[in-house]
Design an enzyme around this catalytic site. Sequence first.
Site, PDB file in Angstrom:
ATOM      1  N   TYR A 170      12.290  70.179 -32.588  1.00  0.00           N
ATOM      2  CA  TYR A 170      11.138  70.303 -33.491  1.00  0.00           C
ATOM      3  C   TYR A 170      11.559  71.163 -34.685  1.00  0.00           C
ATOM      4  O   TYR A 170      11.678  72.379 -34.598  1.00  0.00           O
ATOM      5  CB  TYR A 170       9.920  70.918 -32.789  1.00  0.00           C
ATOM      6  CG  TYR A 170       9.443  70.162 -31.554  1.00  0.00           C
ATOM      7  CD1 TYR A 170       9.818  68.846 -31.303  1.00  0.00           C
ATOM      8  CD2 TYR A 170       8.601  70.772 -30.632  1.00  0.00           C
ATOM      9  CE1 TYR A 170       9.374  68.171 -30.177  1.00  0.00           C
ATOM     10  CE2 TYR A 170       8.150  70.100 -29.504  1.00  0.00           C
ATOM     11  CZ  TYR A 170       8.551  68.799 -29.281  1.00  0.00           C
ATOM     12  OH  TYR A 170       8.110  68.136 -28.159  1.00  0.00           O
ATOM     13  N   PRO A 176      -1.805  64.716 -25.135  1.00  0.00           N
ATOM     14  CA  PRO A 176      -2.999  64.490 -24.298  1.00  0.00           C
ATOM     15  C   PRO A 176      -4.183  63.930 -25.080  1.00  0.00           C
ATOM     16  O   PRO A 176      -5.133  63.440 -24.482  1.00  0.00           O
ATOM     17  CB  PRO A 176      -3.317  65.886 -23.744  1.00  0.00           C
ATOM     18  CG  PRO A 176      -2.725  66.835 -24.733  1.00  0.00           C
ATOM     19  CD  PRO A 176      -1.481  66.151 -25.246  1.00  0.00           C
ATOM     20  N   GLY A 210      -3.605  61.544 -27.313  1.00  0.00           N
ATOM     21  CA  GLY A 210      -3.179  60.186 -27.653  1.00  0.00           C
ATOM     22  C   GLY A 210      -2.494  60.042 -28.998  1.00  0.00           C
ATOM     23  O   GLY A 210      -2.396  58.926 -29.517  1.00  0.00           O
ATOM     24  N   LEU A 269      -8.030  59.990 -29.387  1.00  0.00           N
ATOM     25  CA  LEU A 269      -9.082  60.258 -28.406  1.00  0.00           C
ATOM     26  C   LEU A 269     -10.217  61.123 -28.973  1.00  0.00           C
ATOM     27  O   LEU A 269     -11.253  61.282 -28.341  1.00  0.00           O
ATOM     28  CB  LEU A 269      -8.488  60.888 -27.144  1.00  0.00           C
ATOM     29  CG  LEU A 269      -7.754  59.860 -26.256  1.00  0.00           C
ATOM     30  CD1 LEU A 269      -6.913  60.547 -25.195  1.00  0.00           C
ATOM     31  CD2 LEU A 269      -8.747  58.907 -25.607  1.00  0.00           C
TER      32      LEU A 269
END
Length: 297
Positions: free
Chosen positions: A69, A215, A217, A227
């Site tokens: 990252y 989590p 999406g 989401l």
Amino acid sequence: MNHESQKTTIANTVQLGSDLSVNRLGYGAMRLTGQPGNFGRYADWTAGKQLLRRAIELGINFIDTAESYGPGYNEELIASALYPYPDDLVIATKGGVLKTAPDNIRTDGSPNSLRRSCEASLKRLKVDRIGLYQLHRPDPNVPFVESIGMLAELQREGKIRHIGLSNVTIAQIEAARQIVDISSVQNRLNLAERNGEDILDYCTQHNIAFIPYSPLGAHPLKRGAPLANAEGILTEIAARQDVKPSQIALSWMLHRAPNIILIPGTTTISHLEENIAAASITLTADDIKLLNEAQVF
Ligand SMILES: NC(=O)c1ccc[n+]([C@@H]2O[C@H](COP(=O)([O-])OP(=O)(O)OC[C@H]3O[C@@H](n4cnc5c(N)ncnc54)[C@H](OP(=O)(O)O)[C@@H]3O)[C@@H](O)[C@H]2O)c1
């Protein structure tokens, strides 16, 4: 059955190995990097530091990052915001993926490369030992046992406290467990993408923490949480509880299995606060059934 008796209670913490316990709502720091592609230095370094400090104030004690990252910049930002670290903070980083451009990722799980990555992460994070070191993904060109063997060696040298895996199959987890204790598995899983539920169940059965990445999406290279914008049953349950669909999606995961640690990623403090508040939501058995059966997208 009355509504109250149907409520499902969830624990607040998850065990990592036998000696660490972390709050189930953690933070995924990947988005605090140059965009697009999580490449380069985060444009607003000061805001990034403020967000990380707010996460700690709100009780987060598990932060997920990776050498790739930035590369490197994300770990540097975490150190510049939080070092000296709170005693209970677990920083989970990863090695085995090299990023050379926003859309150019190369896997390198060779022992030499993993050693170099781990030692560079130690320096950037300013620690003697990394709380959780994860193999970012198996390298198809390197025998898996050789990658795991190097993680075991780094653990014996005291540079790694716990070993985790990411982007793995059950067969790979089993192969790794022949060599070392595996404390966590980090694979993509969320309410709308549930292909890997057998791997989650395997981890639950074997007391391995499961860290479902993205989590909400999100697409790895794009902003936005699908989401948070879903319609249908997610929106209906959220409206009934006066919360956001994204919070119900996170809460569903916390109810799904007791060994799940969530690492939603965000660059805004308001989303961070919202995501953490998902830990206080209680879903009824009926809600869970509806969500389990829902076609979210
Ligand atoms: N192991 C792996 O291979 C792998 C791969 C990908 C990710 N990960 C890990 O998983 C973590 C999370 O993944 P991710 O960031 O890709 O996906 P995510 O958590 O599913 O979603 C992040 C996106 O959702 C938005 N968002 C967050 N909270 C929101 C809210 N409450 N309401 C509306 N939008 C919201 C964020 O935008 P804003 O900034 O606007 O909030 C961001 O664009 C990463 O930080 C990384 O640690 C691991």
